[in-house]
Design a protein around this motif. Structure first.
Motif, short mmCIF file in Angstrom:
data_model
loop_
_atom_site.label_atom_id
_atom_site.label_comp_id
_atom_site.label_asym_id
_atom_site.label_seq_id
_atom_site.Cartn_x
_atom_site.Cartn_y
_atom_site.Cartn_z
N GLY A 1 -4.76 17.20 -1.81
CA GLY A 1 -5.13 16.16 -2.74
C GLY A 1 -5.97 15.11 -2.04
N LYS A 2 -6.34 14.06 -2.78
CA LYS A 2 -7.16 13.00 -2.21
C LYS A 2 -6.32 11.94 -1.51
CE LYS A 2 -10.96 13.63 -5.44
NZ LYS A 2 -11.83 13.00 -6.48
N LEU B 1 10.39 4.01 -1.82
CA LEU B 1 9.44 4.43 -2.85
C LEU B 1 9.43 5.94 -2.89
CD1 LEU B 1 5.72 4.09 -1.75
CD2 LEU B 1 7.62 4.04 -0.15
N LYS B 2 8.92 6.46 -4.00
CA LYS B 2 8.87 7.91 -4.17
C LYS B 2 7.45 8.32 -4.53
CE LYS B 2 11.43 11.70 -6.37
NZ LYS B 2 12.58 12.03 -7.26
N LEU B 3 6.89 9.18 -3.72
CA LEU B 3 5.57 9.71 -3.98
C LEU B 3 5.70 11.01 -4.76
CD1 LEU B 3 3.94 9.23 -0.46
CD2 LEU B 3 4.15 7.58 -2.34
N SER B 4 4.72 11.26 -5.60
CA SER B 4 4.71 12.50 -6.35
C SER B 4 3.38 13.22 -6.15
CB SER B 4 4.95 12.25 -7.84
OG SER B 4 3.89 11.49 -8.39
N CYS B 5 3.43 14.52 -6.33
CA CYS B 5 2.24 15.35 -6.18
C CYS B 5 2.22 16.34 -7.33
CB CYS B 5 2.27 16.07 -4.84
SG CYS B 5 0.98 17.31 -4.61
N ALA B 6 1.22 16.24 -8.17
CA ALA B 6 1.08 17.14 -9.31
C ALA B 6 0.10 18.25 -8.97
CB ALA B 6 0.60 16.36 -10.54
N ALA B 7 0.54 19.48 -9.16
CA ALA B 7 -0.30 20.63 -8.86
C ALA B 7 -0.82 21.26 -10.14
CB ALA B 7 0.49 21.65 -8.05
N LEU C 1 -4.51 19.25 -6.42
CA LEU C 1 -3.33 18.44 -6.17
C LEU C 1 -3.68 16.98 -6.37
CD1 LEU C 1 -2.14 20.18 -2.86
CD2 LEU C 1 -1.05 20.37 -5.10
N GLU C 2 -2.77 16.24 -6.97
CA GLU C 2 -3.01 14.81 -7.18
C GLU C 2 -1.76 14.05 -6.79
OE1 GLU C 2 -4.14 13.74 -11.10
OE2 GLU C 2 -4.38 11.62 -10.63
N GLU C 3 -1.91 13.19 -5.80
CA GLU C 3 -0.80 12.38 -5.34
C GLU C 3 -0.76 11.05 -6.08
OE1 GLU C 3 -2.62 14.53 -1.72
OE2 GLU C 3 -3.31 13.39 -3.47
N ARG C 4 0.43 10.55 -6.29
CA ARG C 4 0.64 9.24 -6.91
C ARG C 4 1.86 8.58 -6.30
NH1 ARG C 4 -0.37 10.08 -13.45
NH2 ARG C 4 -2.55 10.71 -13.28
N GLY C 5 1.96 7.27 -6.54
CA GLY C 5 3.16 6.55 -6.14
C GLY C 5 2.98 5.60 -4.98
N GLY C 6 1.81 5.60 -4.37
CA GLY C 6 1.59 4.68 -3.26
C GLY C 6 1.42 3.25 -3.75
N GLY C 7 1.30 2.35 -2.81
CA GLY C 7 1.10 0.95 -3.14
C GLY C 7 1.56 0.06 -2.02
N LEU C 8 1.66 -1.23 -2.30
CA LEU C 8 2.11 -2.21 -1.32
C LEU C 8 3.61 -2.40 -1.47
CD1 LEU C 8 1.43 -4.36 0.82
CD2 LEU C 8 1.07 -5.98 -1.06
N VAL C 9 4.34 -2.16 -0.39
CA VAL C 9 5.80 -2.31 -0.43
C VAL C 9 6.26 -3.13 0.77
CG1 VAL C 9 6.22 -0.17 -1.69
CG2 VAL C 9 6.10 -0.12 0.79
N GLN C 10 7.38 -3.77 0.60
CA GLN C 10 7.94 -4.57 1.69
C GLN C 10 8.75 -3.69 2.64
OE1 GLN C 10 10.11 -7.90 -0.03
NE2 GLN C 10 8.33 -9.21 0.36
#
Length: 131
Positions: free
Chosen positions: A122-123, A18-24, A4-13
């Motif tokens: 995922g990590k 925001l939308k996170l995604s997880c690729a399996a 599993l690989e998560e994406r979409g994080g970051g610095l937000v106000q």
């Protein structure tokens, strides 16, 4: 091997979305419940949301979802089995949402808030909310 690989994080106000995604990979997520958990600095990993897997008998459902009380009404979990993807839409973020967000692959089709029911992780992706 399932990954599993998560994406979409970051610095937000604060107040943003925001939308996170997880690729399996390594298998189809279709029959499995999928979940999102998070771990804030200095705290343990906590349940955020879960979505059920597909079951031919009709017990359990891809439309079944469960949310932690703290995120109800702001977070939405969804899945796209054809793409082997899971998503977490986060609206009106607040400082309390700052954490590393992890995607989990469930061991059955049933939705669950129990971390022990997820056998692959995922990590994680870090979400930092600034005020």
């Amino acid at each position: 091997q399932r990954r599993l690989e998560e994406r979409g994080g970051g610095l937000v106000q604060s107040g943003a979305s925001l939308k996170l995604s997880c690729a399996a990979s390594g298998g189809s997520i279709r029959p499995a419940a999928m979940g999102w958990f998070r771990q804030a600095p200095g705290k343990g990993r906590e349940f955020v949301a879960s979505i059920g897997g597909f079951v031919l008998s009709g017990y359990g459902s891809e439309r079944s979802t469960e949310y932690a009380e703290s995120v109800k009404g702001r977070f939405t979990i969804s899945r796209d089995n054809d793409k082997n993807m899971v998503y977490l839409q986060i609206d009106r973020v607040s400082a309390e949402d700052t954490a590393v967000y992890y995607c989990g692959w469930g061991s059955s089709a049933a939705i669950s808030s129990d971390i022990a029911d997820y056998h692959y992780w995922g990590k994680g992706t870090l979400v930092t909310v600034s005020s």
